[in-house]
Structure formats: C-alpha cells, structure tokens
Motif scaffolding. Structure first.
Motif, mmCIF file in Angstrom:
data_model
loop_
_atom_site.group_PDB
_atom_site.id
_atom_site.type_symbol
_atom_site.label_atom_id
_atom_site.label_comp_id
_atom_site.label_asym_id
_atom_site.label_seq_id
_atom_site.Cartn_x
_atom_site.Cartn_y
_atom_site.Cartn_z
ATOM 1 N N MET A 1 -10.102 21.066 3.752
ATOM 2 C CA MET A 1 -10.297 19.925 2.888
ATOM 3 C C MET A 1 -10.176 18.640 3.704
ATOM 4 S SD MET A 1 -7.799 18.641 -0.196
ATOM 5 C CE MET A 1 -6.466 18.094 0.862
ATOM 6 N N ALA A 2 -11.163 17.805 3.627
ATOM 7 C CA ALA A 2 -11.115 16.520 4.318
ATOM 8 C C ALA A 2 -10.319 15.535 3.482
ATOM 9 C CB ALA A 2 -12.521 15.994 4.544
ATOM 10 N N ILE A 3 -9.362 14.901 4.099
ATOM 11 C CA ILE A 3 -8.537 13.916 3.395
ATOM 12 C C ILE A 3 -9.175 12.547 3.562
ATOM 13 C CG2 ILE A 3 -6.296 12.764 3.381
ATOM 14 C CD1 ILE A 3 -5.067 15.475 4.177
ATOM 15 N N LYS A 4 -9.511 11.928 2.420
ATOM 16 C CA LYS A 4 -10.130 10.604 2.432
ATOM 17 C C LYS A 4 -9.370 9.616 1.557
ATOM 18 C CE LYS A 4 -14.771 12.054 3.418
ATOM 19 N NZ LYS A 4 -15.461 13.177 3.282
ATOM 20 N N ASN A 5 -8.890 10.095 0.405
ATOM 21 C CA ASN A 5 -8.230 9.231 -0.575
ATOM 22 C C ASN A 5 -6.727 9.493 -0.581
ATOM 23 O OD1 ASN A 5 -10.717 8.121 -1.685
ATOM 24 N ND2 ASN A 5 -11.061 10.201 -2.394
ATOM 25 N N VAL A 6 -5.962 8.438 -0.337
ATOM 26 C CA VAL A 6 -4.512 8.571 -0.204
ATOM 27 C C VAL A 6 -3.820 7.673 -1.228
ATOM 28 C CG1 VAL A 6 -2.551 8.368 1.370
ATOM 29 C CG2 VAL A 6 -4.802 9.017 2.269
ATOM 30 N N LEU A 7 -2.823 8.231 -1.893
ATOM 31 C CA LEU A 7 -1.962 7.458 -2.783
ATOM 32 C C LEU A 7 -0.652 7.203 -2.042
ATOM 33 C CD1 LEU A 7 -1.200 6.205 -5.526
ATOM 34 C CD2 LEU A 7 -0.452 8.495 -6.244
ATOM 35 N N VAL A 8 -0.305 5.927 -1.889
ATOM 36 C CA VAL A 8 0.930 5.535 -1.214
ATOM 37 C C VAL A 8 1.925 5.102 -2.287
ATOM 38 C CG1 VAL A 8 1.993 4.014 0.499
ATOM 39 C CG2 VAL A 8 -0.402 4.722 0.778
ATOM 40 N N VAL A 9 3.074 5.782 -2.346
ATOM 41 C CA VAL A 9 4.097 5.481 -3.351
ATOM 42 C C VAL A 9 5.331 4.945 -2.629
ATOM 43 C CG1 VAL A 9 5.472 6.397 -5.258
ATOM 44 C CG2 VAL A 9 3.228 7.416 -4.751
ATOM 45 N N ASP A 10 5.636 3.660 -2.868
ATOM 46 C CA ASP A 10 6.780 3.018 -2.213
ATOM 47 C C ASP A 10 7.141 1.771 -3.015
ATOM 48 O OD1 ASP A 10 8.488 1.589 -0.284
ATOM 49 O OD2 ASP A 10 7.677 2.988 1.194
ATOM 50 N N ASP A 11 8.415 1.501 -3.196
ATOM 51 C CA ASP A 11 8.823 0.321 -3.953
ATOM 52 C C ASP A 11 8.824 -0.950 -3.098
ATOM 53 O OD1 ASP A 11 11.062 1.359 -2.557
ATOM 54 O OD2 ASP A 11 12.417 0.256 -3.863
ATOM 55 N N SER A 12 8.588 -0.828 -1.807
ATOM 56 C CA SER A 12 8.538 -1.986 -0.911
ATOM 57 C C SER A 12 7.094 -2.461 -0.748
ATOM 58 C CB SER A 12 9.111 -1.609 0.461
ATOM 59 O OG SER A 12 8.740 -2.566 1.425
ATOM 60 N N LYS A 13 6.836 -3.697 -1.152
ATOM 61 C CA LYS A 13 5.484 -4.250 -0.991
ATOM 62 C C LYS A 13 5.093 -4.319 0.485
ATOM 63 C CE LYS A 13 5.334 -6.955 -5.265
ATOM 64 N NZ LYS A 13 4.757 -5.908 -6.044
ATOM 65 N N THR A 14 6.074 -4.560 1.349
ATOM 66 C CA THR A 14 5.805 -4.611 2.787
ATOM 67 C C THR A 14 5.316 -3.253 3.285
ATOM 68 O OG1 THR A 14 7.507 -6.297 3.058
ATOM 69 C CG2 THR A 14 6.813 -5.129 5.040
ATOM 70 N N GLU A 15 6.008 -2.186 2.892
ATOM 71 C CA GLU A 15 5.598 -0.832 3.298
ATOM 72 C C GLU A 15 4.241 -0.474 2.697
ATOM 73 O OE1 GLU A 15 6.786 1.501 5.454
ATOM 74 O OE2 GLU A 15 8.286 0.053 6.068
ATOM 75 N N LEU A 16 4.014 -0.839 1.438
ATOM 76 C CA LEU A 16 2.718 -0.557 0.808
ATOM 77 C C LEU A 16 1.594 -1.222 1.584
ATOM 78 C CD1 LEU A 16 3.516 -0.918 -3.014
ATOM 79 C CD2 LEU A 16 3.063 1.195 -1.750
ATOM 80 N N MET A 17 1.789 -2.486 1.953
ATOM 81 C CA MET A 17 0.759 -3.209 2.700
ATOM 82 C C MET A 17 0.573 -2.598 4.089
ATOM 83 S SD MET A 17 1.489 -7.167 1.580
ATOM 84 C CE MET A 17 0.587 -7.769 2.980
ATOM 85 N N PHE A 18 1.678 -2.288 4.774
ATOM 86 C CA PHE A 18 1.602 -1.724 6.121
ATOM 87 C C PHE A 18 0.843 -0.396 6.107
ATOM 88 C CE2 PHE A 18 3.493 1.316 9.156
ATOM 89 C CZ PHE A 18 3.064 0.742 10.341
ATOM 90 N N LEU A 19 1.250 0.522 5.218
ATOM 91 C CA LEU A 19 0.622 1.848 5.192
ATOM 92 C C LEU A 19 -0.824 1.776 4.698
ATOM 93 C CD1 LEU A 19 3.634 3.952 3.900
ATOM 94 C CD2 LEU A 19 2.616 4.046 6.181
ATOM 95 N N SER A 20 -1.088 0.960 3.684
ATOM 96 C CA SER A 20 -2.456 0.818 3.180
ATOM 97 C C SER A 20 -3.379 0.281 4.261
ATOM 98 C CB SER A 20 -2.493 -0.121 1.968
ATOM 99 O OG SER A 20 -1.784 0.428 0.906
ATOM 100 N N ASP A 21 -2.927 -0.764 4.956
ATOM 101 C CA ASP A 21 -3.720 -1.369 6.024
ATOM 102 C C ASP A 21 -3.980 -0.359 7.140
ATOM 103 O OD1 ASP A 21 -4.982 -3.731 7.198
ATOM 104 O OD2 ASP A 21 -3.353 -3.648 8.677
ATOM 105 N N LEU A 22 -2.945 0.356 7.521
ATOM 106 C CA LEU A 22 -3.059 1.383 8.558
ATOM 107 C C LEU A 22 -4.111 2.429 8.178
ATOM 108 C CD1 LEU A 22 -1.468 1.962 11.203
ATOM 109 C CD2 LEU A 22 -0.007 3.453 9.847
ATOM 110 N N LEU A 23 -4.028 2.907 6.946
ATOM 111 C CA LEU A 23 -4.967 3.929 6.463
ATOM 112 C C LEU A 23 -6.394 3.386 6.391
ATOM 113 C CD1 LEU A 23 -2.682 5.376 3.680
ATOM 114 C CD2 LEU A 23 -3.529 6.681 5.644
#
Length: 121
Positions: free
Chosen positions: A1-23
């Motif tokens: 299965m090719a992974i394309k769509n990722v759900l990031v669950v974190d209460d830190s907006k900084t972590e959400l932005m960092f991981l989303s941007d990275l992905l």
C-alpha cells in the motif's frame, strides 16, 4: 500500500505545522487534528493511509486513541506511528501494545520518520 494521505494528531500547533510541512515537502497530503474528538471526525470524513499520533493530549490521550482506532473494524487497517516526547522504553512498549506499528521520540528526526513510513508502504 502506498502511503500518500497522513493524519497528524497533536495538541501542539508547532508540532502540527512542523510535521505537516515536513510531509508536504515530501509529496504527502497532511491533515491535522488537535485532539481525539477531532481525530475521530477526520477519520469519519476521509480515511488516511497513516496516522502520526502524539501521546500527551488533553482528554483522551494518544495511547487510548490508538487503542480505540485499532479496535474499530472501519479503521483497524490504518497504521499508526506514535510521535511523542515520552521517550522511555516502557512508553514505547506500551504504545506498541496499544496497536501502534512504530514509535518515534520527539524531536522527530525526518530521516527516521521517512524510513519508518517507507517500511510501512
């Protein structure tokens, strides 16, 4: 299965932005949720290929949410990688026992994250 769509669950907006941007820089589509309730709403709206899960969150924590997701037949096939500041071996073992496929301690090393994602594909 090719992974394309990722759900990031974190209460830190900084972590959400960092991981989303990275992905997104690597060509993934990233959606975010700040707590268990938002995560379940996001799952119901569109099933992701992978979930990156924080542990320490208000309300239901990431271990509890991981367990709830893997026990739900509609979502049991979605791999979960826990990304947390809880870096003790007992935390890692507990996370894997809840149904996570892998575990990364923060701060997240991009090379390690993408190696783990590739291993799941």
């Amino acid at each position: 299965m090719a992974i394309k769509n990722v759900l990031v669950v974190d209460d830190s907006k900084t972590e959400l932005m960092f991981l989303s941007d990275l992905l997104q820089k690597r060509g993934f589509t990233a959606r975010t949720a700040e707590n268990a309730e938002q995560a379940m709403q996001a799952l119901a709206a569109s099933k992701p290929d992978l979930i990156l899960m924080d542990v320490v969150m208000p309300g239901q924590n990431g271990f509890q949410l991981t367990r709830a997701i893997v026990r739900n037949p509609d979502y049991a096939d979605i791999p979960i990688i826990i990304c947390t500041s809880k870096n003790q071996e007992t935390d890692r073992v507990w996370g894997l026992r809840q149904g996570a496929r892998d575990y990364i301690a923060k701060p997240v090393d991009p090379a390690e994250l993408f190696a783990k994602i590739t291993a799941l594909s």
